[in-house]
Design a protein around this motif. Structure first.
Motif, PDB file in Angstrom:
ATOM      1  N   THR A  12      49.128  12.013   5.185  1.00 50.97           N
ATOM      2  CA  THR A  12      49.160  10.564   5.319  1.00 50.97           C
ATOM      3  C   THR A  12      48.162  10.110   6.377  1.00 50.97           C
ATOM      4  N   ALA A  43      41.521   1.988   2.861  1.00 52.68           N
ATOM      5  CA  ALA A  43      42.601   2.328   1.927  1.00 52.68           C
ATOM      6  C   ALA A  43      42.054   2.974   0.659  1.00 52.68           C
ATOM      7  N   ASP A  44      41.006   2.398   0.109  1.00 48.90           N
ATOM      8  CA  ASP A  44      40.429   2.964  -1.116  1.00 48.90           C
ATOM      9  C   ASP A  44      39.970   4.402  -0.893  1.00 48.90           C
ATOM     10  N   TRP A 104      43.056   6.742  -0.636  1.00 51.12           N
ATOM     11  CA  TRP A 104      43.729   6.923  -1.931  1.00 51.12           C
ATOM     12  C   TRP A 104      42.912   7.853  -2.820  1.00 51.12           C
ATOM     13  N   ASP A 128      49.014  10.543   0.570  1.00 50.38           N
ATOM     14  CA  ASP A 128      50.328  10.217   0.019  1.00 50.38           C
ATOM     15  C   ASP A 128      50.881   8.901   0.540  1.00 50.38           C
ATOM     16  N   ALA A 129      50.408   8.460   1.691  1.00 47.04           N
ATOM     17  CA  ALA A 129      50.904   7.212   2.266  1.00 47.04           C
ATOM     18  C   ALA A 129      49.904   6.697   3.286  1.00 47.04           C
ATOM     19  N   LYS A 137      49.538  -4.250   0.165  1.00 47.37           N
ATOM     20  CA  LYS A 137      50.606  -3.711  -0.675  1.00 47.37           C
ATOM     21  C   LYS A 137      50.642  -4.396  -2.036  1.00 47.37           C
ATOM     22  N   ASN A 175      48.178  -2.963  -4.213  1.00 47.95           N
ATOM     23  CA  ASN A 175      48.385  -1.539  -4.490  1.00 47.95           C
ATOM     24  C   ASN A 175      49.874  -1.254  -4.675  1.00 47.95           C
ATOM     25  N   GLU A 227      51.581   0.558  -6.542  1.00 44.73           N
ATOM     26  CA  GLU A 227      52.005   1.936  -6.806  1.00 44.73           C
ATOM     27  C   GLU A 227      51.807   2.849  -5.598  1.00 44.73           C
ATOM     28  N   ARG A 228      51.179   2.332  -4.548  1.00 41.78           N
ATOM     29  CA  ARG A 228      50.905   3.143  -3.370  1.00 41.78           C
ATOM     30  C   ARG A 228      51.986   2.953  -2.307  1.00 41.78           C
ATOM     31  N   ILE A 251      52.929   2.187   1.257  1.00 40.23           N
ATOM     32  CA  ILE A 251      52.320   1.535   2.415  1.00 40.23           C
ATOM     33  C   ILE A 251      53.417   1.138   3.389  1.00 40.23           C
TER      34      ILE A 251
END
Length: 338
Positions: free
Chosen positions: A139, A159-160, A163, A168-169, A202, A205, A207-208, A210
């Motif tokens: 993470t 963030a991009d 990911w 994972d976070a 969030k 994203n 599905e991520r 955060i």
């Protein structure tokens, strides 16, 4: 490996105690674990070079009761971070976290921490290197930007990158870090909080995973954030008023609350732990310095703090000093400013 990684995420991730340099050492984490069985605990940031070349028991050792516990690493060399992550995983940590938010002078001189907000591609390379060598979650903890960066594109770029690298976070401290002009202490308070920026991340994203951090002072505030993000992380509030951690298991994770704290049993546990630490060559204050705020709001709390701040620091102080301090507290009388 991916199945195992995902199985280790778990509900414990909805609430965490933030990694804090000079605060969240193994003694602090053992103490916090007595108050919450489910909160995710973090080490202080440990530089990758120290993990690779230093005294691993001193730096990485922890009590089994601390699980779930995450190791936060500092560094900017993918190969070194991968080596340190592998060592951390072998030591039994449940997660490896990369620090992309610390603004201290020491971190800046090493070109990592919050400095890495300026080089998202490098952060991605670091995450990818660590993911290749461990089965546990990897993470990242970051800021919304540094210095004159616009938090909209800066946080999106970071963030991009993480990911795409397989993080994972992402935990986001909802403040900028000002590397030029503010001290590390000032960076914890002066840059304005921008929770909405994290909410927008969030929303973009869904599905991520955060989590949000920064200026969260109560569990009521934590609940409000959980309506918008996946997890909350408390730092100074949890450290300075640790009794609130006793409410985490029920209020944050949705399991039956344990009820009132059994302070006598807690003190007995911590006294026994301190005795073991002293027998191994440590000092009482290594343990009790993390317990200063335990009785905030009770009559006698001031005297309790005085005893721990003075007598517990003596070279030959033993667990009886902790018991003496506890005896000064009147648990039947609670008031706003003890």
């Amino acid at each position: 490996m991916e199945k195992e990684r995902k199985s280790r995420l778990g509900a414990n991730r909805r609430f965490a105690v933030a990694p804090m340099i000079d605060w969240t050492d193994r003694h602090c984490r053992f103490f916090h674990r007595q108050l919450s069985k489910r909160a995710l605990l973090y080490t202080e940031m440990i530089v990758a070079d120290a993990v690779i070349h230093g005294d691993r028991e001193r730096l990485l050792g922890f009590d089994p009761s601390e699980h779930p516990v995450a190791l936060q690493l500092g560094g900017s060399d993918p190969a070194k971070l991968a080596a340190a992550a592998a060592i951390g995983a072998a030591c039994g940590y449940d997660e490896i976290n990369l620090n992309v938010g610390c603004p201290s002078d020491r971190v800046q001189s090493g070109a990592f921490g919050a400095c890495l907000m300026k080089t998202p591609a490098l952060v991605g390379a670091c995450v990818a290197a660590m993911r290749q060598v461990v089965a546990i979650p990897v993470t990242v903890k970051c800021r919304i930007g540094v210095d004159d960066q616009d938090p909209e594109p800066a946080l999106d770029a970071l963030a991009d990158a993480v990911w795409q690298a397989g993080a994972d976070a992402l935990w986001v401290h909802a403040r900028k870090a000002w590397l030029d002009g503010l001290s590390p202490k000032e960076n914890r308070d002066i840059p304005p909080l921008d929770y909405d920026r994290v909410y927008r991340l969030k929303a973009a994203n869904p599905e991520r995973f955060i989590g949000i951090n920064g200026g969260i002072g109560s569990l009521d505030a934590a609940h409000a954030h959980l309506a918008r993000v996946d997890a909350v992380m408390l730092g100074r509030a949890a450290y300075q008023q640790p009794a609130l951690l006793a409410q985490v298991d029920g209020l944050i994770d949705g399991v039956p609350a344990a009820g009132e704290i059994d302070f006598a049993a807690l003190i007995d546990t911590m006294a026994a732990y301190a005795a073991r630490h002293i027998a191994a060559g440590g000092r009482l204050s290594h343990v009790t310095r993390h317990m200063i705020g335990l009785f905030h709001g009770f009559a006698g709390a001031r005297r309790y703090r005085q005893i721990l701040s003075s007598e517990a620091t003596a070279h030959d102080a033993g667990p009886e000093i902790l018991m003496k301090a506890f005896a000064a507290v009147d648990l039947s009388v609670s008031r706003d400013a003890a």
